[in-house]
Design an enzyme around this catalytic site. Structure first.
Site, short mmCIF file in Angstrom:
data_model
loop_
_atom_site.label_atom_id
_atom_site.label_comp_id
_atom_site.label_asym_id
_atom_site.label_seq_id
_atom_site.Cartn_x
_atom_site.Cartn_y
_atom_site.Cartn_z
N GLU A 197 -11.02 -3.66 -20.84
CA GLU A 197 -11.36 -5.05 -20.52
C GLU A 197 -10.20 -6.02 -20.73
O GLU A 197 -10.31 -7.20 -20.43
CB GLU A 197 -12.60 -5.47 -21.32
N LEU A 235 -9.44 -7.91 -12.99
CA LEU A 235 -10.87 -7.57 -12.91
C LEU A 235 -11.59 -8.12 -14.14
O LEU A 235 -11.05 -8.11 -15.25
CB LEU A 235 -11.03 -6.05 -12.83
N GLU A 286 6.75 6.11 -8.91
CA GLU A 286 5.31 5.88 -8.78
C GLU A 286 4.69 6.85 -7.78
O GLU A 286 3.62 7.42 -8.03
CB GLU A 286 5.04 4.44 -8.32
N HIS A 308 1.18 0.62 -13.24
CA HIS A 308 1.92 -0.60 -13.58
C HIS A 308 3.42 -0.28 -13.60
O HIS A 308 3.83 0.73 -14.18
CB HIS A 308 1.46 -1.11 -14.95
N ASN A 334 -5.21 2.51 -13.28
CA ASN A 334 -4.24 1.54 -12.75
C ASN A 334 -2.83 2.09 -12.87
O ASN A 334 -2.55 2.92 -13.74
CB ASN A 334 -4.34 0.23 -13.57
N GLY A 361 0.79 -1.23 0.00
CA GLY A 361 0.00 0.00 0.00
C GLY A 361 0.82 1.28 0.00
O GLY A 361 0.33 2.33 0.42
N SER A 362 2.06 1.22 -0.52
CA SER A 362 2.85 2.46 -0.49
C SER A 362 2.30 3.49 -1.49
O SER A 362 2.33 4.70 -1.21
CB SER A 362 4.34 2.18 -0.76
N ASN A 363 1.77 3.04 -2.61
CA ASN A 363 1.14 4.00 -3.53
C ASN A 363 -0.13 4.58 -2.92
O ASN A 363 -0.41 5.77 -3.06
CB ASN A 363 0.85 3.34 -4.88
#
Ligand code: GAR
Length: 193
Positions: free
Chosen positions: A145, A96, A177, A112, A110, A15-17
């Site tokens: 998708e 997802l 990031e 990446h 998102n 959870g650092s972002n």
């Protein structure tokens, strides 16, 4: 869109972002409100960090052999109950389903740890090292998708140094990031201002 968009942040691990995003909201550089943090992993360190910062959390462990749509149903409910405008994936490591993506059209973002379309998937940093690439980086994109796919919002290169390990390269990627994601979200949420 309301003046202060509400975000559901989805995580699976450290959870650092997520923390960088929350800090940016609190210092005013990101004009948005984190209303809920959702994890597929109840013991993810990021869940505790979110709770200690006073943010509602929701854990939805996926059942083995259960169709992914069924695993996602409580998550969709939680997002709707929290009245979130945006879904911000920050190290969410489950893929997802198309029906989840269609439930929130154009509202899922998102991050990446590679320069997409290079090195998609769950091991992007290791894959870039394995490929002896000179350059990798960070991509922030809208989620469509397909996996690790969709319109790119921001990218930044990170050079791979001789002798780099997953830890050393990962640390430099994370530093990028933490700076890039809050800034890209601010531009995305307020682009028409
Ligand atoms: C981040 O490096 C993010 O880019 C990556 O997971 C890490 C989560 O770190 N996401 C993916 O690989 C998605 N395919 P964090 O939990 O410390 O934010």
């Amino acid at each position: 869109m309301r003046a202060k968009p509400k975000m559901a942040i989805m995580i699976s691990g450290t959870g650092s972002n997520m923390e960088a995003i929350i800090s940016s909201c609190r210092n005013g550089s990101l004009d948005a409100e984190p209303v809920i943090v959702i994890s597929d992993n109840p013991s993810a360190p990021g869940v505790k960090k979110a709770a200690s910062r006073g943010i509602a959390t929701f854990s939805a462990p996926y059942g083995k052999g259960v169709p992914r749509e069924e695993n996602e149903a409580p998550i969709i409910d939680a997002i709707r109950r929290a009245d979130a405008d945006w879904i911000v994936l920050a190290g969410y490591m489950k893929i997802l389903t198309p029906s989840f993506v269609r439930a929130f059209p154009g509202r899922i973002v998102n991050i990446h740890p590679a320069l997409l379309p290079s090195f998609p998937g769950a091991h992007a940093i290791a894959d870039a090292l394995e490929a002896n690439a000179d350059i990798t980086g960070v991509t922030i994109h809208m989620v469509d998708e397909l996996v690790d796919h969709g319109p790119i919002i921001a990218q930044e290169e990170v050079a791979i140094m001789p002798g780099d390990t997953e830890d050393s390269l990962g640390a430099r990627i994370h530093a990028v990031e933490h700076r890039l994601y809050p800034r890209a979200l601010q531009e995305l949420f307020h682009e028409d201002v």
